[in-house]
Write a protein that holds these residues in place. Structure first.
Motif, PDB file in Angstrom:
ATOM      1  N   ILE A 207       0.930  -1.145  -0.315  1.00  0.00           N
ATOM      2  CA  ILE A 207      -0.279   0.290   0.072  1.00  0.00           C
ATOM      3  C   ILE A 207       1.136   1.116  -0.040  1.00  0.00           C
ATOM      4  O   ILE A 207       1.536   1.808   0.935  1.00  0.00           O
TER       5      ILE A 207
ATOM      6  N   PHE B 235      -6.696   5.157  -4.515  1.00  0.00           N
ATOM      7  CA  PHE B 235      -6.306   4.552  -2.958  1.00  0.00           C
ATOM      8  C   PHE B 235      -7.781   5.069  -2.185  1.00  0.00           C
ATOM      9  O   PHE B 235      -8.830   6.051  -3.304  1.00  0.00           O
TER      10      PHE B 235
ATOM     11  N   SER C  46      -7.651  -0.548   2.042  1.00  0.00           N
ATOM     12  CA  SER C  46      -6.323   0.013   2.692  1.00  0.00           C
ATOM     13  C   SER C  46      -6.888  -1.046   3.716  1.00  0.00           C
ATOM     14  O   SER C  46      -5.822  -1.903   4.380  1.00  0.00           O
TER      15      SER C  46
ATOM     16  N   ASN D  79       2.479   2.871   7.388  1.00  0.00           N
ATOM     17  CA  ASN D  79       1.694   1.437   7.230  1.00  0.00           C
ATOM     18  C   ASN D  79       2.425   0.034   7.619  1.00  0.00           C
ATOM     19  O   ASN D  79       1.609  -1.380   7.899  1.00  0.00           O
TER      20      ASN D  79
END
Length: 653
Positions: free
Chosen positions: A465, A522, A527, A549
């Motif tokens: 990500i 995104f 996510s 992340n």
């Protein structure tokens, strides 16, 4: 910047005419006596009270001991509470020949003997320690803190800077500090404008002299979660795009826009009566990246020479050294700084970096000016604090930063543990925790189903990500994918950026139909689902000041494989299978150097561990989930830097 607790007794004389009407009843905690008295009284309670008696001719009242030395029954004690307040223990004062106080003793009411103030010294040590700790917490130093930033979530955000300046102020306010955040009021003509609907015009206008003219600035204000959110309003902030640019690139007037922000931020504590009174001159400015970099320069050049902000301090927080606010030297005259301060911002590009043979390379560098004049410098991890002093990571400022190493520190960012919580995350299909990991594999199968991958719980699922650019090491993933896809694994990627890599992700879905998925763009819910559903998170960043992340991944029991740089090296503890009597320790794998071969070796080790050592893998997951990456922990470290800054001498020429 705050009140300090009493740390030593000072010889003094007491007034002899304190009237009964002038006395009041206050807990000893408010008088800051508690730490000194825990040795003298069993429960550490002491109250200054008015008394009809005086000691040595003084009209000073006495002291009430909250302890029950005669073991009076609780119900009797409650009945006599009011009487105690009226006739408490009195403070006897011993003086020398000059009349100065040289000692104190306690006198009980009536004709009882004088009580030795140390007779209870044998009080249980545990009770003493608890009383001292409680008193220290109550007397913690507080500050008037002013964050200056180009973005602050949820009002504006493009990355980690917005997260920091949207979360840390709230935590600091909750710890007793008075906190203001100063940021532009961006209006885009889109639904994003609703972020500012809670902020109202405070009807205060100021004039800023810069760029050859006079600019009128308005202030908008919202008080939320204990923080004063102050927004600088000017037409230059009202345009489509993000805070720095649009689809055509960076805005050409960014130097102007953020110069306005810095000047206005210096005026806000002086002119805005927030909550009925201003923050005043005794402030601590936290200036974030080059956009706020003129603030410490202004304090040193424009205010302190005239006696304003002489007790204020500034702390520069570097989130990304690569962006420095460099503009042609001729633009210096527009910044509203005295001419003699040009040297603080002066910057000369090396010959190889100049555009043509006649280019002298002369420029102004706003971040350089902040580094020179700030009282303290912070980065968002200890590893990054070291890296920016090296030639490889210093972007030309390494020598200057090395010279200020004594005031340079690193503090890892925190994360919002309410938003990122696998036991309650609204974006994931199944919940789980460190005590019950059963929902983790369910999240994995749900993600595989959503993305159209074969549902294979036993197959290692690797996730990425981030932005698709050179910094994030996306080129290494591209080069390594053919070899990685030869193994029995699945790879999921989420991000946007360089069109070259966006096209490659789309093409790879066709090439590796059952093993690869690439989501261009995104999406916050996705996510979260990737973080929860993957077994391994891959982060081959070339440099990473902090990184978030990998923190989210560990929180969700997803094991990180990262390049050993900056905040990644600080936060991911490399797995050691032989530690702990063979049970292992660590939370993931770090690799170095940054090569395809090194990255693949770390990935293959992680994949092998996942397949063949299930109990070891579960230990990795649990250790990561138990790590403390809260903002509360980071705030405590920030307070230590505040203390250092407050005792440092301010930057004065």
């Amino acid at each position: 910047m705050g009140s300090l607790p009493l740390i030593r007794v000072i010889t003094c004389k007491l007034a002899t005419n304190i009237s009964r009407e002038g006395c009041s009843f206050r807990p000893s905690r408010q008088l800051r006596f508690g730490h000194l008295l825990t040795r003298s009284f069993q429960n550490g309670k002491l109250t200054v009270v008015r008394s009809d008696k005086t000691g040595n001719g003084d009209g000073f009242g006495g002291l009430t001991d909250g302890s029950n030395s005669n073991a009076v029954k609780e119900e009797e004690e409650e009945g006599k509470e009011e009487e105690k307040e009226k006739h408490g223990l009195m403070l006897g004062i011993d003086r020398d020949d000059s009349g100065s106080v040289i000692g104190l003793h306690l006198i009980p009411p009536g004709d009882h003997e004088v009580i030795d103030s140390y007779e209870d010294e044998a009080t249980d040590t545990k009770d003493q320690d608890e009383g001292i700790e409680d008193e220290i917490f109550q007397t913690r130093v507080t500050y008037n803190i002013v964050f200056v930033t180009a973005e602050a979530a949820p009002y504006s955000k493009t990355g980690g800077l917005g997260d920091v300046c949207g979360s840390l102020p709230i935590i600091l306010a909750g710890r007793g500090h008075r906190v203001m955040v100063v940021s532009p009021r961006y209006l885009h003509g889109t639904s994003a404008d609703k972020n500012f609907t809670g902020a109202f015009d405070v009807d205060r206008r100021i004039k800023i002299h810069c760029f050859g003219g006079e600019q009128e600035i308005a202030f908008f204000h919202e008080y939320r979660e204990g923080v004063d959110w102050v927004f600088v309003d000017h037409p230059s902030y009202h345009r489509p795009g993000n805070p720095y640019g649009d689809s055509h690139g960076a805005f050409g007037d960014n130097q102007f826009r953020f110069t306005l922000l810095c000047h206005t931020a210096c005026e806000a504590p002086l002119v805005l009566p927030l909550g009925g009174y201003t923050y005043g001159e005794k402030c601590l400015f936290l200036v974030n990246d080059w956009h706020a970099g003129l603030v410490p320069v202004l304090l040193a050049s424009k205010y302190r020479p005239f006696g304003v902000y002489k007790d204020a301090r500034s702390i520069l927080v570097i989130h990304n050294l690569a962006h420095q606010g460099v503009e042609p030297a001729a633009s210096y005259k527009n910044l509203g700084l005295p001419l003699e301060w040009y040297g603080a911002l002066e910057w000369v590009f090396p010959t190889w970096a100049r555009t043509h043979a006649l280019d002298t390379g002369e420029a102004v560098n706003i971040l350089k000016g902040a580094i020179v004049t700030a009282d303290r410098i912070l980065t968002v991890s200890k590893g990054y604090a070291w890296e920016i002093t090296t030639v490889e990571g210093g972007y030309g400022l390494n020598d200057l930063l090395s010279s200020r190493r004594s005031v340079l520190n690193g503090i890892v960012n925190g994360i919002d543990v309410a938003e990122w919580d696998p036991s309650s995350d609204e974006h994931i299909a199944f919940h789980y925790s460190v005590d019950d990991l059963s929902g983790k594999v369910q999240c994995k199968t749900a993600l595989q189903q959503e993305l159209g991958l074969p549902i294979r719980p036993e197959c290692p699922l690797i996730g990425f990500i981030g932005r698709l650019d050179y910094q994030k090491g996306i080129d290494l993933i591209r080069w390594a994918t053919p070899e990685l896809m030869e193994d029995n694994v699945q790879l999921v990627m989420l991000g946007s950026g360089d069109p070259l890599y966006e096209d490659w992700m789309k093409a790879s879905e066709t090439t590796y139909r059952d093993k690869f998925r690439g989501w261009v763009g995104f999406n916050v819910p996705i996510s979260h689902r990737i973080t929860a559903g993957c077994d391994i998170l891959l982060m081959p960043s070339r440099f990473e000041p902090c990184g978030l992340n990998q923190l989210y991944a560990m929180r969700y029991g997803t094991v990180p494989v990262v390049h050993a740089t900056g905040g990644l090296r600080d936060t991911v503890e490399n797995f050691n299978p032989y530690a702990g009597g063979g049970s292992g320790e660590g939370t993931g794998w770090t690799f170095s150097p940054l090569t395809k071969e090194s990255m693949l070796e770390a990935l293959r080790t992680a994949i092998m561990t996942y397949r063949e050592y299930k109990s070891t893998w579960e230990g990795l997951m649990r250790r990561g989930m138990q790590k403390d990456f809260t903002w509360e922990s980071a705030a405590i470290q920030y307070e230590q830097v505040f203390e250092w800054a407050s005792i440092d001498r301010p930057y004065i020429t």
